[in-house]
Design a protein around this motif. Structure first.
Motif, PDB file in Angstrom:
ATOM      1  N   UNK A 157      -8.234  -8.570   4.694  1.00 52.58           N
ATOM      2  CA  UNK A 157      -6.792  -8.661   4.439  1.00 52.58           C
ATOM      3  C   UNK A 157      -6.176  -9.781   5.268  1.00 52.58           C
ATOM      4  N   UNK A 158      -6.546  -9.860   6.535  1.00 50.58           N
ATOM      5  CA  UNK A 158      -5.987 -10.899   7.403  1.00 50.58           C
ATOM      6  C   UNK A 158      -6.411 -12.293   6.953  1.00 50.58           C
ATOM      7  N   UNK A 225       4.764  -9.470   5.737  1.00 52.48           N
ATOM      8  CA  UNK A 225       3.825  -8.692   4.923  1.00 52.48           C
ATOM      9  C   UNK A 225       3.706  -7.296   5.509  1.00 52.48           C
ATOM     10  N   UNK A 226       3.261  -6.356   4.677  1.00 53.09           N
ATOM     11  CA  UNK A 226       3.049  -4.977   5.118  1.00 53.09           C
ATOM     12  C   UNK A 226       1.645  -4.550   4.714  1.00 53.09           C
ATOM     13  N   UNK A 227       0.969  -3.847   5.624  1.00 51.61           N
ATOM     14  CA  UNK A 227      -0.376  -3.340   5.379  1.00 51.61           C
ATOM     15  C   UNK A 227      -0.388  -1.833   5.590  1.00 51.61           C
ATOM     16  N   UNK A 228      -0.984  -1.114   4.630  1.00 47.41           N
ATOM     17  CA  UNK A 228      -1.019   0.357   4.668  1.00 47.41           C
ATOM     18  C   UNK A 228      -2.455   0.875   4.767  1.00 47.41           C
ATOM     19  N   UNK A 252      -0.044  -4.842   1.114  1.00 41.83           N
ATOM     20  CA  UNK A 252      -1.499  -4.723   1.061  1.00 41.83           C
ATOM     21  C   UNK A 252      -1.906  -3.267   1.283  1.00 41.83           C
ATOM     22  N   UNK A 253      -2.899  -2.825   0.534  1.00 40.49           N
ATOM     23  CA  UNK A 253      -3.517  -1.530   0.734  1.00 40.49           C
ATOM     24  C   UNK A 253      -4.958  -1.737   1.205  1.00 40.49           C
ATOM     25  N   UNK A 254      -5.639  -0.638   1.498  1.00 44.00           N
ATOM     26  CA  UNK A 254      -7.023  -0.705   1.950  1.00 44.00           C
ATOM     27  C   UNK A 254      -7.974  -0.335   0.817  1.00 44.00           C
ATOM     28  N   UNK A 255      -9.270  -0.463   1.079  1.00 42.80           N
ATOM     29  CA  UNK A 255     -10.268  -0.051   0.096  1.00 42.80           C
ATOM     30  C   UNK A 255     -10.298   1.469  -0.061  1.00 42.80           C
ATOM     31  N   UNK A 256      -9.511   2.182   0.757  1.00 43.26           N
ATOM     32  CA  UNK A 256      -9.385   3.622   0.625  1.00 43.26           C
ATOM     33  C   UNK A 256      -8.651   4.049  -0.634  1.00 43.26           C
ATOM     34  N   UNK A 257      -8.050   3.111  -1.371  1.00 44.26           N
ATOM     35  CA  UNK A 257      -7.366   3.444  -2.625  1.00 44.26           C
ATOM     36  C   UNK A 257      -8.000   2.715  -3.810  1.00 44.26           C
ATOM     37  N   UNK A 274      -2.131  -6.003  -3.205  1.00 49.91           N
ATOM     38  CA  UNK A 274      -3.469  -6.535  -2.970  1.00 49.91           C
ATOM     39  C   UNK A 274      -4.274  -5.601  -2.072  1.00 49.91           C
ATOM     40  N   UNK A 275      -5.584  -5.615  -2.273  1.00 47.84           N
ATOM     41  CA  UNK A 275      -6.473  -4.830  -1.422  1.00 47.84           C
ATOM     42  C   UNK A 275      -7.890  -5.383  -1.508  1.00 47.84           C
ATOM     43  N   UNK A 276      -8.680  -5.190  -0.455  1.00 46.77           N
ATOM     44  CA  UNK A 276     -10.094  -5.558  -0.508  1.00 46.77           C
ATOM     45  C   UNK A 276     -10.889  -4.423  -1.135  1.00 46.77           C
TER      46      UNK A 276
END
Length: 386
Positions: A157-158, A225-228, A252-257, A274-276
Motif C-alpha cells: 500500500x505504501x 489518504x486513509x488506510x483501513x 485503501x483496504x487490506x487483503x483481509x477484504x 484500492x487494496x493489495x
C-alpha cells in the motif's frame, strides 16, 4: 507446480470428512489423516467457508486420482466459529484423538496463535491460512502460513501511495487480531516509505458506525489518504461511512477484504477503493505469459463450477496450503510429521494462488512483495492498477 504434478503416482479412494461433530463420509478408512480447524460459521465465516469448500473439493479429487504415494487422504474438519478458545480445544482433539499427521487451517490470526503452540509441542506441521506476520515471525519450526503477511500489505500500500505522491495518512484499524497486528506493522514501516501517520483511530468488532473516528481522521491536518487494516464487516462499514462523510482522499483496504462479499457489502461506496491482493481475483485479466495465470484460472474455474459462487482469496489460501502439503508428502515419500515438516520447509518454486513459494528455515511463508497485486474496485469488480 500444478495440481496435476501434485497428483502424479497416486491410487483412488473416497474422501472422508468431519465437520464439527466429526461426521464422516466414505466406506473405507483413510490412512493419511489431515486436520483442519476453520471459522466455517460465525463472524469470520467468509474466511473459513470457502476454505472448507476448497479442502473438501480437492481432497476428493486427490483421492479419486489415487491419493498420495498410493494412500488416500482423510480430511478431518472442525468449526471453531472464529473463537480462539474453541479452536484450541479442537486442535487438541485433532492431535490427541484423531492423530493427524498435519494441519491445514486456522482462518484468523487469533485462532492460529491459540493453536500453534499445541502443534509445536506435538511436533506436527501446521500450515495456517491467516494473515498476521506474528504467525511466522519469529519462526517456529512446525508452523507455516500461505497468505501474504500484514506487514507486506502495509508495504505494498505504501509503495502505491508513494507512486501517487501521497504521504500524510490516516489509519482506522480493527481491534481484532489481524487489524491490531497490521496496524502495528503499518506504523513500524511507515518511516521507510516516507509516510507520516497524521491520525490513528480504531474500532471494535461489534461497532456499527465508524463516523466519529472517520470525522477525526477527516479533520487531521494535510490528510492525503486513509488506510483501513481489518477484515469482516468492519471495513465495509468504514467504506460506507467514508463515502457518507464525503472524505475526498483515496481509501485503501487490506487483503483481509479480498473477496466479492466486501464489494457487495460496501456497495457503490467501494468505487475507487484500492487494496493489495493475490492474482486470483483478476485471474482472467493476467497476460497469457504470466506464470501464475494457469494456476489461478484453473482454481477459479473449478471452484466456481463446483460451488456456483465467486472465488475468494481465502479459499485460495486453503488450496495453496493443501497442495504444499501434498507436494511435501510426495517429495518426502512419507507422511511422517517430522519428515513432512522438513519437506514443507524445503518447498521451492511452488506456484500457488498467492504467488511463487520459496520457503527456507528462516522464512516459513516463502512469498515476496511481487506476489501481491495492487487492485482497484471499479464498477463493482476488481481491476489491476497498472
Amino acid at each position: 507446480m500444478s495440481l496435476i504434478d501434485c497428483l502424479k503416482g497416486t491410487a483412488a479412494m473416497a474422501a472422508v470428512f468431519a465437520l464439527s461433530t466429526a461426521w464422516t463420509a466414505g466406506e473405507a478408512a483413510a490412512q493419511i489423516k489431515v486436520g483442519s480447524v476453520l471459522s466455517i460459521t460465525g463472524p469470520a465465516s467468509f474466511l473459513g467457508d470457502p476454505a472448507e469448500k476448497t479442502l473438501r473439493m480437492y481432497v476428493e479429487r486427490i483421492n479419486e486420482a489415487g491419493g498420495v504415494n498410493g494412500e488416500p487422504l482423510e480430511l478431518i474438519v472442525y468449526d471453531s466459529e472464529g473463537d480462539a478458545n474453541k479452536a484450541r480445544t479442537l486442535a487438541t482433539r485433532l492431535i490427541e484423538d484423531d492423530e493427524i499427521v498435519a494441519m491445514v487451517g486456522g482462518s484468523t490470526t487469533g485462532t492460529t496463535m491459540a493453536m500453534s503452540p499445541l502443534f509445536e509441542d506435538a511436533e506436527i506441521p501446521f500450515i495456517s491460512l491467516a494473515g498476521g506476520i506474528v504467525i511466522i515471525d519469529p519462526v517456529n519450526p512446525y508452523v507455516f502460513k500461505t497468505p501474504h503477511t500484514d506487514r507486506m500489505a502495509c508495504e505494498k500500500v505504501y509503495e502505491d501511495m508513494q507512486a501517487r505522491g501521497l504521504s500524510k495518512v490516516g489509519l482506522i484499524s480493527g481491534t481484532g487480531g489481524f487489524g491490531k497486528s497490521m496496524r502495528s506493522q503499518c506504523l513500524d514501516v511507515a518511516e521507510d516509505y516516507g509516510i507520516e501517520i497524521v491520525a490513528d483511530e480504531t474500532y471494535g468488532p461489534r461497532d456499527t458506525d465508524m463516523t466519529p473516528q472517520l470525522t477525526n481522521i477527516r479533520n487531521a491536518s494535510d490528510l492525503q489518504a486513509v488506510l483501513n487494516p481489518g477484515f469482516g464487516q468492519g471495513p465495509a462499514i468504514v467504506t460506507k461511512n467514508f463515502a457518507q462523510l464525503g472524505i475526498a482522499v483515496p481509501l485503501y483496504q487490506s487483503h483481509g477484504v479480498a473477496s466479492k462479499s466486501f464489494i457487495e457489502l460496501a456497495g457503490a461506496a467501494a468505487q475507487g477503493v484500492r487494496l493489495p491482493a493475490s492474482a486470483l481475483l483478476v485471474a482472467e485479466q493476467l497476460s497469457e505469459d504470466d506464470p501464475q495465470r494457469q494456476v489461478v484460472v484453473d482454481y477459479k474455474t473449478a471452484f466456481e463450477a463446483e460451488w456456483n459462487r465467486p472465488v475468494s482469496t481465502f479459499g485460495g489460501h486453503a488450496y495453496d496450503g493443501l497442495m504444499i502439503l501434498v507436494d511435501a508428502m510426495r517429495r518426502a515419500g512419507s507422511s511422517d510429521p517430522e519428515e513432512l515438516r522438513d519437506a514443507i520447509e524445503q518447498t521451492s518454486g511452488f506456484m500457488g494462488t498467492a504467488g511463487e513459494v520459496n520457503m527456507t528455515p528462516d522464512d516459513h511463508m516463502g512469498l515476496d512483495l511481487t506476489a501481491f497485486r495492487m487492485l482497484e474496485i471499479q464498477d463493482g469488480d476488481w481491476t489491476i492498477v497498472q
